[in-house]
Design an enzyme around this catalytic site. Structure first.
Site, PDB file in Angstrom:
ATOM      1  N   SER A 195      50.133  12.323 -30.455  1.00  0.00           N
ATOM      2  CA  SER A 195      49.763  10.914 -30.579  1.00  0.00           C
ATOM      3  C   SER A 195      50.473  10.136 -29.483  1.00  0.00           C
ATOM      4  O   SER A 195      51.674  10.306 -29.265  1.00  0.00           O
ATOM      5  CB  SER A 195      50.157  10.378 -31.949  1.00  0.00           C
ATOM      6  OG  SER A 195      49.822   9.009 -32.072  1.00  0.00           O
TER       7      SER A 195
ATOM      8  N   HIS B 239      52.243   0.775 -23.870  1.00  0.00           N
ATOM      9  CA  HIS B 239      52.242  -0.669 -23.639  1.00  0.00           C
ATOM     10  C   HIS B 239      52.858  -0.906 -22.262  1.00  0.00           C
ATOM     11  O   HIS B 239      53.955  -0.421 -21.978  1.00  0.00           O
ATOM     12  CB  HIS B 239      53.035  -1.392 -24.724  1.00  0.00           C
ATOM     13  CG  HIS B 239      52.485  -1.200 -26.099  1.00  0.00           C
ATOM     14  ND1 HIS B 239      51.300  -1.784 -26.502  1.00  0.00           N
ATOM     15  CD2 HIS B 239      52.943  -0.479 -27.159  1.00  0.00           C
ATOM     16  CE1 HIS B 239      51.054  -1.442 -27.763  1.00  0.00           C
ATOM     17  NE2 HIS B 239      52.034  -0.641 -28.177  1.00  0.00           N
TER      18      HIS B 239
ATOM     19  N   HIS C 216      45.623   4.212 -26.079  1.00  0.00           N
ATOM     20  CA  HIS C 216      45.967   5.065 -27.223  1.00  0.00           C
ATOM     21  C   HIS C 216      45.199   6.368 -27.084  1.00  0.00           C
ATOM     22  O   HIS C 216      44.048   6.392 -26.645  1.00  0.00           O
ATOM     23  CB  HIS C 216      45.580   4.360 -28.529  1.00  0.00           C
ATOM     24  CG  HIS C 216      45.409   5.287 -29.687  1.00  0.00           C
ATOM     25  ND1 HIS C 216      44.167   5.714 -30.122  1.00  0.00           N
ATOM     26  CD2 HIS C 216      46.311   5.885 -30.507  1.00  0.00           C
ATOM     27  CE1 HIS C 216      44.325   6.527 -31.160  1.00  0.00           C
ATOM     28  NE2 HIS C 216      45.605   6.652 -31.402  1.00  0.00           N
TER      29      HIS C 216
ATOM     30  N   ASN D 169      44.994  10.390 -29.241  1.00  0.00           N
ATOM     31  CA  ASN D 169      45.532  11.429 -30.119  1.00  0.00           C
ATOM     32  C   ASN D 169      44.503  12.528 -30.296  1.00  0.00           C
ATOM     33  O   ASN D 169      43.291  12.300 -30.198  1.00  0.00           O
ATOM     34  CB  ASN D 169      45.979  10.867 -31.483  1.00  0.00           C
ATOM     35  CG  ASN D 169      44.815  10.552 -32.396  1.00  0.00           C
ATOM     36  OD1 ASN D 169      44.210  11.433 -32.990  1.00  0.00           O
ATOM     37  ND2 ASN D 169      44.484   9.271 -32.508  1.00  0.00           N
TER      38      ASN D 169
ATOM     39  N   HIS E 159      35.153   5.226 -19.585  1.00  0.00           N
ATOM     40  CA  HIS E 159      34.077   5.830 -20.366  1.00  0.00           C
ATOM     41  C   HIS E 159      33.370   6.946 -19.602  1.00  0.00           C
ATOM     42  O   HIS E 159      33.036   7.990 -20.191  1.00  0.00           O
ATOM     43  CB  HIS E 159      33.073   4.755 -20.795  1.00  0.00           C
ATOM     44  CG  HIS E 159      33.535   3.936 -21.954  1.00  0.00           C
ATOM     45  ND1 HIS E 159      33.316   4.324 -23.257  1.00  0.00           N
ATOM     46  CD2 HIS E 159      34.218   2.774 -22.019  1.00  0.00           C
ATOM     47  CE1 HIS E 159      33.827   3.416 -24.075  1.00  0.00           C
ATOM     48  NE2 HIS E 159      34.391   2.458 -23.349  1.00  0.00           N
TER      49      HIS E 159
ATOM     50  N   HIS F 188      39.266  -8.318 -40.106  1.00  0.00           N
ATOM     51  CA  HIS F 188      39.757  -9.666 -40.410  1.00  0.00           C
ATOM     52  C   HIS F 188      39.810 -10.559 -39.171  1.00  0.00           C
ATOM     53  O   HIS F 188      40.000 -11.773 -39.299  1.00  0.00           O
ATOM     54  CB  HIS F 188      41.131  -9.606 -41.098  1.00  0.00           C
ATOM     55  CG  HIS F 188      42.241  -9.084 -40.248  1.00  0.00           C
ATOM     56  ND1 HIS F 188      42.580  -7.744 -40.198  1.00  0.00           N
ATOM     57  CD2 HIS F 188      43.113  -9.712 -39.404  1.00  0.00           C
ATOM     58  CE1 HIS F 188      43.596  -7.580 -39.385  1.00  0.00           C
ATOM     59  NE2 HIS F 188      43.945  -8.763 -38.888  1.00  0.00           N
TER      60      HIS F 188
ATOM     61  N   GLY G 157      55.851  11.399 -45.627  1.00  0.00           N
ATOM     62  CA  GLY G 157      57.292  11.443 -45.434  1.00  0.00           C
ATOM     63  C   GLY G 157      57.741  11.800 -44.043  1.00  0.00           C
ATOM     64  O   GLY G 157      58.895  12.200 -43.847  1.00  0.00           O
TER      65      GLY G 157
END
Length: 293
Positions: free
Chosen positions: A115, A119, A129, A131, A163, A193, A276
């Site tokens: 992953s 920035h 990003h 992964n 792309h 949102h 975890g």
């Protein structure tokens, strides 16, 4: 699923990690002019991550590699991990909801992947990003992953290059893959949102199990191989551009979108925390500075 296939997948993710870390440090070394060129080149700080089962027994781990305060990268993390054990109740329900059979009978799992989130110092350089991962239970296995570009200042030619490079790597596996994975990325990296996309898209897939492990592994490898040629030329072009305070403000506000998405919607973040894994490694993707207005 034989141990051999799992070992091959884990080794590939580790090799991809090594290649990317070397390429990013080379970008730091070669930045000889433009903003931040007078700073020392950044280097990755590498930390072993460990995961323990509820009874304290070994449950895997990996490497967290983070560069902070470089002259090209303000913060970039490249994590690789291989974890295993028993899924907790919440994770079992999440897997069952995705159609994985038999989780209540045997919640054993194994997962490995890489992953990456970068920035950048210069607002003209796009954040990114990537992964790729493999997940296994006694009842199912699949691959997933992709990469997407997150510029705060958009350049159409950069989006086109990103792309086109991904399409070129996917087309040998079948020309149906790129349009399907592009659409999947557009839908997955959407922020409901805010009623907008997180960035300018890329490719994304999950739950990839065609029944042919070799073919799916090869497709996943080429998703990983596409990353550096898709991203590095954009950094080399944009890192030398001058910027002003308004550009930096635009970058910080855009980073707020990234933080919101990763904390509210990102499936990998939720899975890592639920199982975890090292919280610092899971939350490595968050930007060093962001702004909300």
């Amino acid at each position: 699923m034989l141990d051999t296939e799992r070992s091959r997948a884990a080794a590939w993710f580790r090799q991809l990690r090594d290649d990317i870390v070397a390429a990013f440090e080379a970008l730091e070394d070669s930045h000889a002019s433009g903003p931040f060129a007078d700073m020392a080149p950044g280097r990755f700080e590498v930390t072993d991550t460990k995961r323990a089962s509820d009874d304290g027994s070994d449950a895997g781990g990996g490497l967290m590699s983070v560069m902070r305060g470089g002259r090209v990268f303000e913060k970039v993390g490249v994590n690789v991990s291989t974890v295993y054990g028993q899924l907790g109740e919440a994770a079992q329900k999440a897997m069952a909801a995705r159609g994985v059979p038999g989780m209540a009978d045997d919640p054993s799992f194994w997962a490995s992947g890489i992953s990456l989130v970068a920035h950048m110092q210069n607002p003209h350089c796009p954040a990114v990003h990537m992964n790729t991962r493999m997940f296994w239970t006694p009842h199912a296995w699949w691959f997933g992953g992709g990469s997407d570009l997150n510029p705060c200042i958009e350049y159409d030619e950069d989006t086109a290059h990103f792309h086109a490079t991904q399409k070129a790597h996917l087309d040998p596996h079948g020309e149906e893959h790129y349009p399907r994975l592009k659409l999947w990325a557009d839908e997955y990296f959407y922020i409901p949102h805010r009623n907008r996309a997180r960035g300018v898209g890329g490719i994304f897939m999950d739950d990839r199990n065609s029944g042919d492990w070799e073919a799916d592994f090869a497709l996943t490898q080429d998703i990983g191989r596409a990353f550096l040629p898709a991203f590095v030329p954009l950094v080399e072009k944009r890192r030398i551009q001058p910027f002003n305070e308004a550009d930096k403000d635009t970058q910080l506000i855009h980073r707020g979108l990234y933080a919101e998405y990763n904390l509210v919607y990102d499936r990998g973040t939720k899975f890592g925390l639920a199982t975890g894994h090292d919280a610092n490694a899971v939350l490595m993707s968050l930007p060093p500075l962001a702004k909300w207005v």
